[in-house]
Scaffold this active site. Structure first.
Site, PDB file in Angstrom:
ATOM      1  N   LYS A 129       0.828  -1.148  -0.012  1.00 34.43           N
ATOM      2  CA  LYS A 129      -0.053   0.048  -0.044  1.00 34.43           C
ATOM      3  C   LYS A 129       0.747   1.115  -0.092  1.00 34.43           C
ATOM      4  O   LYS A 129       0.571   2.364  -0.728  1.00 34.43           O
ATOM      5  CB  LYS A 129      -0.808  -0.052   1.260  1.00 34.43           C
ATOM      6  CG  LYS A 129      -2.059   0.958   1.577  1.00 34.43           C
ATOM      7  CD  LYS A 129      -3.011   0.447   2.514  1.00 34.43           C
ATOM      8  CE  LYS A 129      -2.300  -0.172   3.654  1.00 34.43           C
ATOM      9  NZ  LYS A 129      -1.784   0.897   4.550  1.00 34.43           N
ATOM     10  N   ARG A 184      -8.869   2.712  10.212  1.00 33.74           N
ATOM     11  CA  ARG A 184      -8.414   1.343  10.424  1.00 33.74           C
ATOM     12  C   ARG A 184      -9.831   0.754  10.831  1.00 33.74           C
ATOM     13  O   ARG A 184      -9.633  -0.661  11.107  1.00 33.74           O
ATOM     14  CB  ARG A 184      -7.346   1.354  11.353  1.00 33.74           C
ATOM     15  CG  ARG A 184      -5.750   1.413  11.080  1.00 33.74           C
ATOM     16  CD  ARG A 184      -5.447   0.199  10.354  1.00 33.74           C
ATOM     17  NE  ARG A 184      -4.135  -0.142  10.415  1.00 33.74           N
ATOM     18  CZ  ARG A 184      -3.005   0.470  10.346  1.00 33.74           C
ATOM     19  NH1 ARG A 184      -3.084   1.582   9.647  1.00 33.74           N
ATOM     20  NH2 ARG A 184      -1.681   0.000  10.699  1.00 33.74           N
ATOM     21  N   ARG A 222      11.133  -7.313   5.102  1.00 35.48           N
ATOM     22  CA  ARG A 222      11.187  -5.855   4.783  1.00 35.48           C
ATOM     23  C   ARG A 222      12.157  -5.024   5.611  1.00 35.48           C
ATOM     24  O   ARG A 222      12.255  -5.469   6.925  1.00 35.48           O
ATOM     25  CB  ARG A 222       9.856  -5.428   5.324  1.00 35.48           C
ATOM     26  CG  ARG A 222       9.594  -3.892   4.269  1.00 35.48           C
ATOM     27  CD  ARG A 222       8.256  -3.525   4.300  1.00 35.48           C
ATOM     28  NE  ARG A 222       7.315  -3.129   5.539  1.00 35.48           N
ATOM     29  CZ  ARG A 222       6.254  -2.888   5.706  1.00 35.48           C
ATOM     30  NH1 ARG A 222       5.543  -2.542   4.680  1.00 35.48           N
ATOM     31  NH2 ARG A 222       5.503  -2.775   6.810  1.00 35.48           N
ATOM     32  N   ARG A 225      11.449  -2.634  11.050  1.00 34.18           N
ATOM     33  CA  ARG A 225      10.720  -2.025  12.125  1.00 34.18           C
ATOM     34  C   ARG A 225      10.060  -3.092  13.241  1.00 34.18           C
ATOM     35  O   ARG A 225       9.976  -4.149  12.928  1.00 34.18           O
ATOM     36  CB  ARG A 225       9.305  -1.613  11.328  1.00 34.18           C
ATOM     37  CG  ARG A 225       9.709  -0.212  10.391  1.00 34.18           C
ATOM     38  CD  ARG A 225       8.559   0.084   9.619  1.00 34.18           C
ATOM     39  NE  ARG A 225       7.231  -0.343   9.848  1.00 34.18           N
ATOM     40  CZ  ARG A 225       6.312  -0.193   9.243  1.00 34.18           C
ATOM     41  NH1 ARG A 225       6.365   0.382   8.053  1.00 34.18           N
ATOM     42  NH2 ARG A 225       4.869  -0.667   9.644  1.00 34.18           N
ATOM     43  N   ARG A 265      -0.414  -8.038  14.506  1.00 35.37           N
ATOM     44  CA  ARG A 265      -1.172  -7.026  13.454  1.00 35.37           C
ATOM     45  C   ARG A 265      -1.995  -7.824  12.574  1.00 35.37           C
ATOM     46  O   ARG A 265      -2.979  -7.015  11.974  1.00 35.37           O
ATOM     47  CB  ARG A 265       0.084  -6.610  12.755  1.00 35.37           C
ATOM     48  CG  ARG A 265       1.031  -5.427  13.343  1.00 35.37           C
ATOM     49  CD  ARG A 265       2.179  -5.165  12.535  1.00 35.37           C
ATOM     50  NE  ARG A 265       2.088  -4.102  11.599  1.00 35.37           N
ATOM     51  CZ  ARG A 265       2.838  -3.765  10.551  1.00 35.37           C
ATOM     52  NH1 ARG A 265       4.002  -4.487  10.508  1.00 35.37           N
ATOM     53  NH2 ARG A 265       2.713  -2.962   9.812  1.00 35.37           N
TER      54      ARG A 265
HETATM   55  P1  AMP Z   1       1.199   1.368   9.436  1.00 32.71           P
HETATM   56  O1  AMP Z   1       2.428   1.975   9.013  1.00 32.71           O
HETATM   57  O2  AMP Z   1      -0.123   2.051   8.896  1.00 32.71           O
HETATM   58  O3  AMP Z   1       1.092  -0.266   9.434  1.00 32.71           O
HETATM   59  O4  AMP Z   1       0.773   1.605  11.138  1.00 32.71           O
HETATM   60  C1  AMP Z   1       1.894   1.193  12.024  1.00 32.71           C
HETATM   61  C2  AMP Z   1       1.217   1.173  13.347  1.00 32.71           C
HETATM   62  O5  AMP Z   1       0.856   2.132  13.841  1.00 32.71           O
HETATM   63  C3  AMP Z   1      -0.047   0.214  13.404  1.00 32.71           C
HETATM   64  O6  AMP Z   1       0.241  -1.330  13.599  1.00 32.71           O
HETATM   65  C4  AMP Z   1      -0.645   0.739  14.560  1.00 32.71           C
HETATM   66  O7  AMP Z   1      -0.272   0.370  15.904  1.00 32.71           O
HETATM   67  C5  AMP Z   1      -0.499   2.205  14.526  1.00 32.71           C
HETATM   68  N1  AMP Z   1      -1.506   2.965  13.683  1.00 32.71           N
HETATM   69  C6  AMP Z   1      -1.322   3.830  12.317  1.00 32.71           C
HETATM   70  N2  AMP Z   1      -2.453   3.933  12.082  1.00 32.71           N
HETATM   71  C7  AMP Z   1      -3.519   3.525  12.943  1.00 32.71           C
HETATM   72  C8  AMP Z   1      -5.087   3.908  12.870  1.00 32.71           C
HETATM   73  N3  AMP Z   1      -5.574   4.485  12.046  1.00 32.71           N
HETATM   74  N4  AMP Z   1      -5.554   3.440  13.930  1.00 32.71           N
HETATM   75  C9  AMP Z   1      -4.951   2.658  15.002  1.00 32.71           C
HETATM   76  N5  AMP Z   1      -3.660   2.388  14.916  1.00 32.71           N
HETATM   77  C10 AMP Z   1      -2.628   3.094  14.038  1.00 32.71           C
END
Ligand code: AMP
Length: 248
Positions: A41, A120, A159, A192, A203
């Site tokens: 994405k 989310r 990754r 990460r 996740r």
């Molecule tokens: P991402 O880079 O979008 O995968 O986000 C990394 C982490 O940030 C996720 O695993 C969540 O812990 C947190 N996170 C990011 N966006 C959200 C959201 N909209 N709602 C809840 N947690 C979020």
């Protein structure tokens, strides 16, 4: 070519100003990007952003940037968000929505936007629907990138991300020229915390439990465009473009 927009107002909050704004497009486009972690994405967001001029607004980037600020300078909400993130859990809706409300100016940006990682949950989606209605912003589409689960797990555990410029590599499919070092800026490549196998499993469970129902929310509103995330980033982009043209 213009240097990349640093998205300072999104990453650091409303007091900061973006540098190197992209050229304002004739028609700003507004998209939400959906997809489990690891479907690519983020790469699609970069391509869409380069080609449509819209700004990539990732909530994950906001939290990762907050991680590198001193603990005493972070709000309690941000600290608890970072703890949840480290465990691979979702941050609470309340905290996420506070962060979005603080950044409403980014929604109004004449460049348009690509929301990446937000909403989310259905609760977040409902709050966003209200916010966009009050700003008179109409979404173009919700792009949902889809892949089988075992492909996702293989992608995520390999990754690596540059500590400095955030460029993304993969130990098998996109290795850097020098192991552990970013080709673009020479920064150190790290895994990460939330890409470690134990966090990946949490996740994916969190994704299945709450995020998948978002697709239904947007399908009912005739905004959902499901795109297969198989193939090269360019092939996926072309597929997306065709599907958007078919809707126009
Ligand atoms: P991402 O880079 O979008 O995968 O986000 C990394 C982490 O940030 C996720 O695993 C969540 O812990 C947190 N996170 C990011 N966006 C959200 C959201 N909209 N709602 C809840 N947690 C979020």
């Amino acid at each position: 070519m213009l240097a990349k927009n640093d998205r300072a107002a999104w990453i650091k909050g409303p007091a900061a100003h973006c540098s190197n704004l992209p050229q304002i497009p004739a028609r700003p486009r507004y998209f939400i990007l959906l997809g489990a972690p690891g479907v690519g994405k983020g790469t699609q967001a970069e391509l869409l952003s380069e080609r449509l001029g819209a700004c990539q607004l990732s909530t994950g980037d906001v939290f990762r940037a907050a991680k590198s600020t001193a603990e005493c300078d972070r709000s309690p909400a941000i600290n608890s968000a970072l703890e949840a993130m480290q465990r691979g859990e979702l941050v609470t809706d309340e905290t996420v929505l506070d962060i979005i409300k603080e950044r409403t100016t980014c929604m109004r940006c004449r460049s348009g936007f690509l929301l990446d990682g937000f909403p989310r949950t259905v609760y977040q989606a409902e709050a966003l629907t209200k916010l966009l209605a009050s700003e008179r912003i109409k979404l173009d589409a919700v792009l949902s990138y889809e892949l089988p689960l075992d492909t996702i797990v293989a992608r995520l555990s390999g990754r690596r991300t540059c500590e400095k410029c955030k460029a993304v590599y993969h130990v098998q499919t996109k290795p850097p020229k020098v192991e552990g070092t970013c080709d673009a800026c020479g920064g150190r490549l790290i895994q990460r915390d939330d890409d470690r196998p134990e966090s990946v499993k949490v996740r994916m469970a969190a994704y299945a439990a709450s995020t998948a129902s978002l697709a239904d929310y947007y399908r009912k509103r005739n905004l959902l465009v499901s795109v297969s995330a198989e193939g090269s980033p360019e092939a996926i982009y072309q597929r997306t473009e065709k599907m958007l043209e078919a809707r126009a």
